[in-house]
Design a protein around this motif. Sequence first.
Motif, PDB file in Angstrom:
ATOM      1  N   ARG A  67       0.843  -1.186   0.000  1.00  0.00           N
ATOM      2  CA  ARG A  67       0.000   0.000   0.000  1.00  0.00           C
ATOM      3  C   ARG A  67       0.882   1.241   0.000  1.00  0.00           C
ATOM      4  N   MET A  68       0.382   2.312  -0.617  1.00  0.00           N
ATOM      5  CA  MET A  68       1.170   3.530  -0.740  1.00  0.00           C
ATOM      6  C   MET A  68       1.628   4.099   0.603  1.00  0.00           C
ATOM      7  N   PRO A  69       0.777   4.130   1.635  1.00  0.00           N
ATOM      8  CA  PRO A  69       1.262   4.678   2.914  1.00  0.00           C
ATOM      9  C   PRO A  69       2.462   3.935   3.474  1.00  0.00           C
ATOM     10  N   TYR A  70       2.532   2.634   3.200  1.00  0.00           N
ATOM     11  CA  TYR A  70       3.659   1.819   3.662  1.00  0.00           C
ATOM     12  C   TYR A  70       4.912   2.135   2.851  1.00  0.00           C
ATOM     13  N   LYS A  71       4.791   2.107   1.528  1.00  0.00           N
ATOM     14  CA  LYS A  71       5.950   2.255   0.650  1.00  0.00           C
ATOM     15  C   LYS A  71       6.530   3.661   0.675  1.00  0.00           C
ATOM     16  N   ILE A  72       5.661   4.663   0.723  1.00  0.00           N
ATOM     17  CA  ILE A  72       6.155   6.038   0.591  1.00  0.00           C
ATOM     18  C   ILE A  72       6.930   6.465   1.833  1.00  0.00           C
ATOM     19  N   TRP A  73       6.617   5.866   2.992  1.00  0.00           N
ATOM     20  CA  TRP A  73       7.376   6.192   4.206  1.00  0.00           C
ATOM     21  C   TRP A  73       8.824   5.759   4.066  1.00  0.00           C
ATOM     22  N   TYR A  74       9.033   4.537   3.595  1.00  0.00           N
ATOM     23  CA  TYR A  74      10.403   4.048   3.409  1.00  0.00           C
ATOM     24  C   TYR A  74      11.129   4.838   2.326  1.00  0.00           C
TER      25      TYR A  74
END
Length: 319
Positions: A215-222
């Motif tokens: 999911r975008m919220p997961y990936k964009i944090w990293y």
Amino acid sequence: MENNTKEIERECLPVIKLYKDKTVERLYISSPIVPPSTEVVPGVSCKDITISTTVSARLYLPNLRDNNNQKLPIFIYYHGGYFCFESAFSTLFHTYISSLASEAKALVISVEYRLAPEHVLPAAYEDSWEALQWVASHSTREKTDDAWLENHGDFDRVYIGGDSCGANIVHNMLLRASVENLAGDVKILGALLSHPYFWGSKTIKSESSDDHEQRMPYKIWYFSYPNASGGIDNPMINPWIDGAPSLSLLACSKLLVCVSEKDELRDRGLKYVECVQQSKWKGEIEVIEIQGEDHCFFLFNPDTDKARSLVKRFADFIK
């Protein structure tokens, strides 16, 4: 167009790529940058200012109705865009903040912080704190950088707010203000968190575990904070993880949290409210849930009845 000749350092598809030569390809296009203008909402003056070598802002001053000595609430705003996109100077936020300044009759400082991946987190947090301190410093009368703040800012009515990652910034500014004094001993009266961006390694409520890490919220944090201690369970993005600062420390007396029914961040926003209520925080908290709408809908469709109604509720909170 994708560049197949350069080697990718890291990417967050389908929105952004960072190449090893440090060039960035943004596949999601932010809204256009526009100059300060009174054309969006007549009667609202605006101007751009430089706070430091890394931080700037757009200021909005509503019509004073011939009362040139009028003191107004101060509202410091942090824009959304997953820490990688958008700008305080973009059409999207210029339109929204112009309307909000007019409706709330508030002096608004819309902060331009550095974006990832050119400037990975915590750069945006540091810039946001610097902007907040810059505003507070005008309360001492020793600061004369900006006449609008000096002449019309009511430092007993200081609010901060933001949408999406900007709301995440708001949360982190409230915690930092609990351990570091603002200039002039200024206090934050209230905070607005609209569709706040929080996440974590474990799913909650309606979130699916099947694709959680995609999911975008997961990936964009990293992507935005590759060296974050604890990764996606860093307290800055997961405020209820074990070891996170107590939410009872939030340095304001009023909170307004807004979520939307169709937003994938909805359950996190509601859990945040629940955790604040359970933390013995001594302030007042209000939650708004908009049915049938998605993430930050009021920015993308500002002329709908629901969007206008929500902006009015935000303005009433600041008033």
